[in-house]
Structures are given as structure tokens and as C-alpha cells.
Design a protein around this motif. Structure first.
Motif, PDB file in Angstrom:
ATOM      1  N   TYR A 256       0.850  -1.103  -0.020  1.00 20.92           N
ATOM      2  CA  TYR A 256       0.022   0.023  -0.035  1.00 20.92           C
ATOM      3  C   TYR A 256       1.001   1.279  -0.083  1.00 20.92           C
ATOM      4  O   TYR A 256       1.671   1.401   0.931  1.00 20.92           O
ATOM      5  CB  TYR A 256      -0.965   0.033   1.336  1.00 20.92           C
ATOM      6  N   THR A 257       0.863   1.869  -1.069  1.00 24.51           N
ATOM      7  CA  THR A 257       1.852   3.208  -1.222  1.00 24.51           C
ATOM      8  C   THR A 257       1.099   4.294  -1.090  1.00 24.51           C
ATOM      9  O   THR A 257      -0.156   4.595  -2.075  1.00 24.51           O
ATOM     10  CB  THR A 257       2.718   3.235  -2.660  1.00 24.51           C
ATOM     11  N   VAL A 258       1.111   5.200  -0.120  1.00 24.74           N
ATOM     12  CA  VAL A 258       0.484   6.615   0.079  1.00 24.74           C
ATOM     13  C   VAL A 258       1.285   7.643  -1.035  1.00 24.74           C
ATOM     14  O   VAL A 258       2.501   8.041  -0.524  1.00 24.74           O
ATOM     15  CB  VAL A 258       0.160   7.043   1.118  1.00 24.74           C
ATOM     16  N   VAL A 259       1.058   7.826  -2.266  1.00 26.34           N
ATOM     17  CA  VAL A 259       1.700   8.608  -2.905  1.00 26.34           C
ATOM     18  C   VAL A 259       1.715  10.089  -2.563  1.00 26.34           C
ATOM     19  O   VAL A 259       2.862  10.679  -2.494  1.00 26.34           O
ATOM     20  CB  VAL A 259       1.056   8.553  -4.553  1.00 26.34           C
ATOM     21  N   LYS A 260       0.533  10.430  -2.086  1.00 26.71           N
ATOM     22  CA  LYS A 260       0.345  11.975  -1.864  1.00 26.71           C
ATOM     23  C   LYS A 260      -0.609  11.939  -0.314  1.00 26.71           C
ATOM     24  O   LYS A 260      -1.822  11.724  -0.798  1.00 26.71           O
ATOM     25  CB  LYS A 260      -0.178  12.861  -2.661  1.00 26.71           C
ATOM     26  N   PRO A 261      -0.156  11.987   0.757  1.00 26.08           N
ATOM     27  CA  PRO A 261      -0.861  12.034   1.980  1.00 26.08           C
ATOM     28  C   PRO A 261      -1.765  13.385   2.017  1.00 26.08           C
ATOM     29  O   PRO A 261      -1.426  14.324   1.528  1.00 26.08           O
ATOM     30  CB  PRO A 261       0.126  12.109   2.894  1.00 26.08           C
ATOM     31  N   ALA A 262      -2.969  13.054   2.756  1.00 28.57           N
ATOM     32  CA  ALA A 262      -3.873  14.402   2.573  1.00 28.57           C
ATOM     33  C   ALA A 262      -3.362  15.285   3.952  1.00 28.57           C
ATOM     34  O   ALA A 262      -3.534  16.402   3.992  1.00 28.57           O
ATOM     35  CB  ALA A 262      -5.306  13.996   3.238  1.00 28.57           C
ATOM     36  N   ALA A 263      -2.793  14.644   4.967  1.00 32.48           N
ATOM     37  CA  ALA A 263      -2.139  15.286   6.005  1.00 32.48           C
ATOM     38  C   ALA A 263      -0.605  15.759   5.718  1.00 32.48           C
ATOM     39  O   ALA A 263       0.146  15.464   4.834  1.00 32.48           O
ATOM     40  CB  ALA A 263      -2.091  14.638   7.219  1.00 32.48           C
ATOM     41  N   SER A 264      -0.137  16.954   6.590  1.00 37.26           N
ATOM     42  CA  SER A 264       1.021  17.275   6.273  1.00 37.26           C
ATOM     43  C   SER A 264       1.792  17.568   7.819  1.00 37.26           C
ATOM     44  O   SER A 264       1.036  17.214   8.677  1.00 37.26           O
ATOM     45  CB  SER A 264       1.214  18.846   5.624  1.00 37.26           C
ATOM     46  N   ASN A 265       2.908  18.047   7.713  1.00 37.72           N
ATOM     47  CA  ASN A 265       3.569  18.473   9.221  1.00 37.72           C
ATOM     48  C   ASN A 265       2.569  19.393   9.918  1.00 37.72           C
ATOM     49  O   ASN A 265       2.528  20.247   9.495  1.00 37.72           O
ATOM     50  CB  ASN A 265       5.078  18.806   9.066  1.00 37.72           C
ATOM     51  N   PRO A 266       2.064  19.025  10.930  1.00 48.39           N
ATOM     52  CA  PRO A 266       1.186  19.912  11.696  1.00 48.39           C
ATOM     53  C   PRO A 266       1.846  20.869  12.614  1.00 48.39           C
ATOM     54  O   PRO A 266       1.239  21.677  13.187  1.00 48.39           O
ATOM     55  CB  PRO A 266       0.376  18.881  12.601  1.00 48.39           C
ATOM     56  N   THR A 267       3.091  20.784  12.513  1.00 51.90           N
ATOM     57  CA  THR A 267       3.891  21.805  13.286  1.00 51.90           C
ATOM     58  C   THR A 267       4.846  22.728  12.720  1.00 51.90           C
ATOM     59  O   THR A 267       5.288  22.341  11.536  1.00 51.90           O
ATOM     60  CB  THR A 267       4.599  21.271  14.561  1.00 51.90           C
ATOM     61  N   ALA A 268       5.373  23.775  13.098  1.00 58.41           N
ATOM     62  CA  ALA A 268       6.226  24.428  12.501  1.00 58.41           C
ATOM     63  C   ALA A 268       7.766  24.181  12.524  1.00 58.41           C
ATOM     64  O   ALA A 268       8.772  24.502  12.015  1.00 58.41           O
ATOM     65  CB  ALA A 268       6.208  26.139  13.034  1.00 58.41           C
ATOM     66  N   ILE A 269       7.967  23.081  13.283  1.00 53.78           N
ATOM     67  CA  ILE A 269       9.276  22.428  13.557  1.00 53.78           C
ATOM     68  C   ILE A 269       9.614  21.544  12.482  1.00 53.78           C
ATOM     69  O   ILE A 269       8.718  20.519  11.999  1.00 53.78           O
ATOM     70  CB  ILE A 269       8.994  21.501  14.788  1.00 53.78           C
ATOM     71  N   ALA A 270      10.854  21.828  12.028  1.00 51.30           N
ATOM     72  CA  ALA A 270      11.262  20.880  10.976  1.00 51.30           C
ATOM     73  C   ALA A 270      11.484  19.296  11.536  1.00 51.30           C
ATOM     74  O   ALA A 270      11.911  19.233  12.583  1.00 51.30           O
ATOM     75  CB  ALA A 270      12.341  21.228  10.114  1.00 51.30           C
ATOM     76  N   LEU A 271      11.204  18.238  10.845  1.00 53.10           N
ATOM     77  CA  LEU A 271      11.089  17.126  11.088  1.00 53.10           C
ATOM     78  C   LEU A 271      12.262  16.455  10.318  1.00 53.10           C
ATOM     79  O   LEU A 271      12.389  16.127   9.298  1.00 53.10           O
ATOM     80  CB  LEU A 271       9.731  16.049  10.733  1.00 53.10           C
ATOM     81  N   PRO A 272      13.334  15.715  11.224  1.00 58.10           N
ATOM     82  CA  PRO A 272      14.466  15.005  10.595  1.00 58.10           C
ATOM     83  C   PRO A 272      14.218  13.634   9.872  1.00 58.10           C
ATOM     84  O   PRO A 272      13.062  13.126   9.899  1.00 58.10           O
ATOM     85  CB  PRO A 272      15.532  14.723  11.728  1.00 58.10           C
ATOM     86  N   ALA A 273      15.221  13.165   9.159  1.00 54.28           N
ATOM     87  CA  ALA A 273      14.792  11.833   8.346  1.00 54.28           C
ATOM     88  C   ALA A 273      14.664  10.717   9.054  1.00 54.28           C
ATOM     89  O   ALA A 273      15.234  10.763  10.324  1.00 54.28           O
ATOM     90  CB  ALA A 273      16.043  11.575   7.477  1.00 54.28           C
ATOM     91  N   ASP A 274      13.885   9.670   8.969  1.00 56.15           N
ATOM     92  CA  ASP A 274      13.725   8.549   9.654  1.00 56.15           C
ATOM     93  C   ASP A 274      13.098   8.378  10.871  1.00 56.15           C
ATOM     94  O   ASP A 274      13.760   7.991  11.855  1.00 56.15           O
ATOM     95  CB  ASP A 274      15.070   7.652   9.558  1.00 56.15           C
ATOM     96  N   ILE A 275      11.793   9.280  10.969  1.00 56.34           N
ATOM     97  CA  ILE A 275      11.315   9.349  12.269  1.00 56.34           C
ATOM     98  C   ILE A 275       9.691   9.026  12.097  1.00 56.34           C
ATOM     99  O   ILE A 275       9.062   8.849  13.117  1.00 56.34           O
ATOM    100  CB  ILE A 275      11.353  10.886  12.907  1.00 56.34           C
ATOM    101  N   MET A 276       9.226   8.699  11.065  1.00 53.33           N
ATOM    102  CA  MET A 276       8.025   8.176  10.544  1.00 53.33           C
ATOM    103  C   MET A 276       7.828   6.732  10.369  1.00 53.33           C
ATOM    104  O   MET A 276       8.668   6.085   9.717  1.00 53.33           O
ATOM    105  CB  MET A 276       7.543   9.057   9.168  1.00 53.33           C
ATOM    106  N   THR A 277       6.908   6.287  11.053  1.00 53.61           N
ATOM    107  CA  THR A 277       6.498   4.882  11.114  1.00 53.61           C
ATOM    108  C   THR A 277       5.128   4.785  10.709  1.00 53.61           C
ATOM    109  O   THR A 277       4.297   5.135  11.546  1.00 53.61           O
ATOM    110  CB  THR A 277       6.582   4.118  12.332  1.00 53.61           C
ATOM    111  N   PRO A 278       4.585   4.358   9.532  1.00 49.33           N
ATOM    112  CA  PRO A 278       3.420   4.334   8.839  1.00 49.33           C
ATOM    113  C   PRO A 278       2.870   3.166   9.085  1.00 49.33           C
ATOM    114  O   PRO A 278       3.131   2.045   9.012  1.00 49.33           O
ATOM    115  CB  PRO A 278       3.549   4.622   7.114  1.00 49.33           C
TER     116      PRO A 278
END
Length: 438
Positions: A79-101
Motif C-alpha cells: 500500500y503506497t500513499v503517493v500523496k498524503p492528505a495530511a502534512s507536518n502539523p507543526t512549524a518544527i522541521a522533522l528530521p529523516a527516519d522518524i516516521m512509522t506508517p
């Protein structure tokens, strides 16, 4: 995400010149591309973000490793989410490799239910308030009914582990979402209809995961167990199947290397009496000591593919009035199974009639003696098909069985023999041998 791993068909031309087989072209049916679908989605940002729910559009696709399974086969779903409906909800930049879908794929048609899928903890950096990147999740389901099984994207959740552990769940507004992939299952006997579903696809060490299932023997003791790749972990529990063969229980998962959960009757897991593995990931939340660095890597699943050394075979000539065996050797076929799952594969062939100058040689006159070799280090062992007639109905050239962990590289060959009737009119005769990997 790569293209769907559909069945490959490679055709080699067989023919005869003065009743010797002439060269010809090859036919191929490549894997099809995954179909993207759009569907309205309702996403709830973490409470700490202080923003209202997001109603937007998700673009996603579903692909499988086998579009023509048999009942009882295990199908791997991506299952590939090509374009999620949501975005980063904060003004804080998120680093690489912190998302687990994690998420679910919805089955409709001949078989219904949900397939739990999960992705690795891997992503590109996300700027503050920036769009979440594309991500893929995988899982498996066992085919329990013949017919067309339709797969649609379902709900998904984006878990981030940075400063805080936060979740952004997104649900399909008007389920089910549009169909992105369809597999057509055929019947086979005997059928192991045992199947399990988890109430979640990820958790911390020591968390309990709910397991429900069906198709088990009424009154049987069923073991729930964790799996790390092909190895069973120490995490176990038992439940009893009710009169209808259904089970319901929970398993406490402590092993951080867990990749899935199985359920089985008997003293040990088997394909005949087991269900799963259902994908499950343990989130390692162990604090990193000061002065230390945590290193992670990901092993990506590949595809099932085949190639051949050539696309034509010249069989030996025979004489008019005598006929007999017109012989040759099949072009070597190389099979690479880099899926890394429990499913084996089968390579079959069938041939058309050999047509020539106003006459034909029946397809049933072609026979073969298969051979198969396994590359050293491969988890599976290749098995050659039986010697005999190929014909229009087909025969097996080579195969590997299902197992706890399959894969590897293999070569398949066959000695060919076309039984030419004695007074077949002189000339060139050609037939098409189609090889199908599934």
C-alpha cells in the motif's frame, strides 16, 4: 514503489526447417503499473498541534506480488500513499527516519476483510508545516475463496518519533475507497482457510496486541506466537477455537525484532495448520545513552522475476516417411525470487500446435524432461517438474514450495522431443511454447 509483480509470460518459438525447427521472435507480457486512486480523507492532527482536523484528498495505490493466486496461497500486498492528505502539523522541521506508517487494505468481492500493513521507520526530512513524503506499507493475506478479490486503500496512520511520540490518523471519508488492484483467485484443494487479523500493526515492547481469527478446527488449542523473520520468538499465548472455528485473544509482544504474528494448531507452525504471519512492528523506544548513536538499516523486499538465455530453439530434422523424435534443448530460464516472504513459485509451460505447409503437428506430440538447479545460499530448493507431455494444457517445468522463508536464484532447463508422424509433409513447422511464472 515498484510496478506490480504480475505473472511474467515469456514465449519461445519452436519450429522446423525440412522438419527442423526454425527460429522466430519472442512474445512477452510485462508487469503492469500500479493504479493510483484518489479518495477523500479525514485526518486528525496531534492535540499538541492545536489545529482542527484536516479534510483533504489522498492519492494512493495498491500492488501485489501475485495477481493470480490459488486458494490457500499467501499474497503480499504493498500500500503506497503517493500523496498524503495530511502534512507536518507543526512549524518544527522533522528530521529523516522518524516516521512509522501503518494502515489497512480493504478486500471486497470474492473475499472480504482488512489486511494490516506497516512500513519501515524511514522518511526524507520534512520541513515545518511541509507536506509528508510518500511512503509504502506491506502486509500479507491468505486467499480463502476463488474469484475476483478487489483491493482498496484503507485508513492509515503516520506515527512520528521526534521529541514526542505523535500520531496523525487518517480515515477514508466514504469507505471503501476506489479499487486500485484486483487479483483473481482459483480454487485448489485441500484448502487451509485459517486466517488472522490484528487490532493494530505496531506497539511498544510489552504491549498487548489483539488477535482474532477464523477457519480453525472447532475446540482446538491454538498457539499465538511472534515471528522474527522465519524464526519464532519467545512471545507465546494460547486460545481455544469456538464451535465455529473462530478465535479471539491477545499476545504480549516483548521481542523488539518481531516482524509478524502467527496462529497455529499443533506443536509448531505449519502452512497446513497455521495462519499468518500478520505484519507487526515493535517500536523500539529505548532511550539512546549519552555519547551513543543508534544505527538502523532496512532490508527491502524485491520481486519474483524470470529471464531466458534466448527466444528460439532449433530442433533436429527428421526424414519424410520415417518421422520420429525431433529433439533439442530449452533455452535456460533463470528465476530470481527476491520477495523475502513465505510464498513459493511455479514455472509452467504450454505449447500450441506446430503449423506448417498445409498441415500441423499436434501440440500433444511435444514432451520434455525438466531439470532445475538452485544457486548456493538460496533459502528455497528448486524442484524439477515431471518428464512427460507438455501439450496445450501445459505442464510444470520447475517450482519451489511455500515455507517460513523462501527465495533465491534458480535455473531451469529441459530436453525437448517432438514426435513427428512418419508422413508429415516436408517443410518448416513452428509452435509457440509459453512459460508462465506465478
Amino acid at each position: 514503489m515498484g510496478s506490480q509483480n504480475r505473472r511474467r509470460r515469456v514465449a519461445s518459438l519452436l519450429g522446423a526447417a525440412a522438419l527442423a525447427v526454425t527460429a522466430g521472435g519472442a512474445l512477452a507480457c510485462p508487469a503492469g503499473a500500479a493504479t493510483n486512486v484518489d479518495f477523500p480523507t479525514h485526518c486528525i492532527p496531534p492535540a499538541v498541534a492545536g489545529i482542527p482536523p484536516i479534510d483533504g484528498t489522498t492519492t494512493a495505490s495498491i500492488s501485489v506480488d501475485n495477481t493470480a493466486p490459488k486458494v490457500g496461497d499467501t499474497v503480499t500486498v504493498t500500500y503506497t500513499v503517493v500523496k498524503p492528505a495530511a502534512s507536518n502539523p507543526t512549524a518544527i522541521a522533522l528530521p529523516a527516519d522518524i516516521m512509522t506508517p501503518t494502515g489497512k487494505v480493504t478486500l471486497t468481492g470474492a473475499q472480504t476483510g482488512d489486511v494490516t500493513v506497516a512500513g519501515p521507520k524511514k522518511n526524507d526530512p520534512v520541513p515545518g508545516n511541509g507536506a509528508f513524503p510518500s511512503f509504502s506499507m506491506t502486509g500479507t493475506f491468505k486467499v480463502t475463496a476463488p474469484g475476483a478479490i478487489k483491493l482498496s486503500p484503507g485508513d492509515y496512520n503516520i506515527h512520528t518519533s521526534y521529541i514526542l511520540e505523535l500520531d496523525t490518523p487518517c480515515t477514508v471519508t466514504n469507505p471503501p475507497a476506489p479499487v486500485s488492484e484486483t487479483v483473481t483467485a482459483t480454487d485448489s484443494t485441500p484448502v487451509n482457510s485459517r486466517a488472522i487479523t490484528l487490532d493494530k500493526a505496531t506497539g511498544n515492547p510489552g504491549d498487548s496486541v489483539g488477535v482474532t481469527g477464523s477457519g480453525f478446527t472447532a475446540g482446538a488449542t491454538v498457539t499465538l506466537a511472534g515471528r522474527s523473520g522465519s524464526t519464532q520468538t519467545a512471545d507465546k499465548a494460547t486460545v481455544t477455537a469456538d464451535a465455529s472455528g473462530k478465535i479471539s485473544g491477545s499476545l504480549v509482544v516483548n521481542d523488539k525484532t518481531t516482524t509478524g504474528i502467527v496462529a497455529y494448531e499443533g506443536s509448531a507452525y505449519s502452512d497446513a495448520l497455521g495462519a499468518g504471519p500478520a505484519t507487526y512492528t515493535v517500536v523500539d523506544n529505548t532511550p539512546i545513552p549519552a555519547g551513543s548513536q543508534k544505527l538502523t538499516t532496512t532490508v527491502k523486499a524485491g520481486t519474483l522475476s524470470m529471464s531466458q538465455a534466448g527466444d528460439s530453439v532449433v530442433l533436429s530434422a527428421v526424414d519424410f516417411g520415417t518421422g520420429g523424435a525431433s529433439t533439442g534443448k530449452l533455452q535456460t530460464v533463470t528465476v530470481k525470487d527476491f520477495r523475502g516472504g513465505p510464498a513459493g513459485w511455479s514455472l509452467t509451460g504450454k505449447v500450441t500446435d506446430f503449423t506448417g505447409p498445409g498441415a500441423k503437428i499436434d501440440a500433444g506430440k511435444l514432451s520434455w524432461t525438466p531439470a532445475c538447479a538452485t544457486e548456493a545460499g538460496s533459502p528455497s530448493t528448486c524442484q524439477a517438474g515431471s518428464a512427460g507431455t507438455v501439450g496445450g494444457s501445459g505442464a510444470t517445468l520447475a517450482s519451489t514450495p511455500n515455507g517460513t522463508l523462501t527465495g533465491g536464484e534458480f535455473t531451469a532447463d529441459a530436453q525437448l522431443s517432438l514426435d513427428v508422424p512418419a508422413f508429415t509433409p516436408p517443410g518448416s513447422y513452428a509452435g509457440v511454447l509459453t512459460l508462465t511464472l506465478s
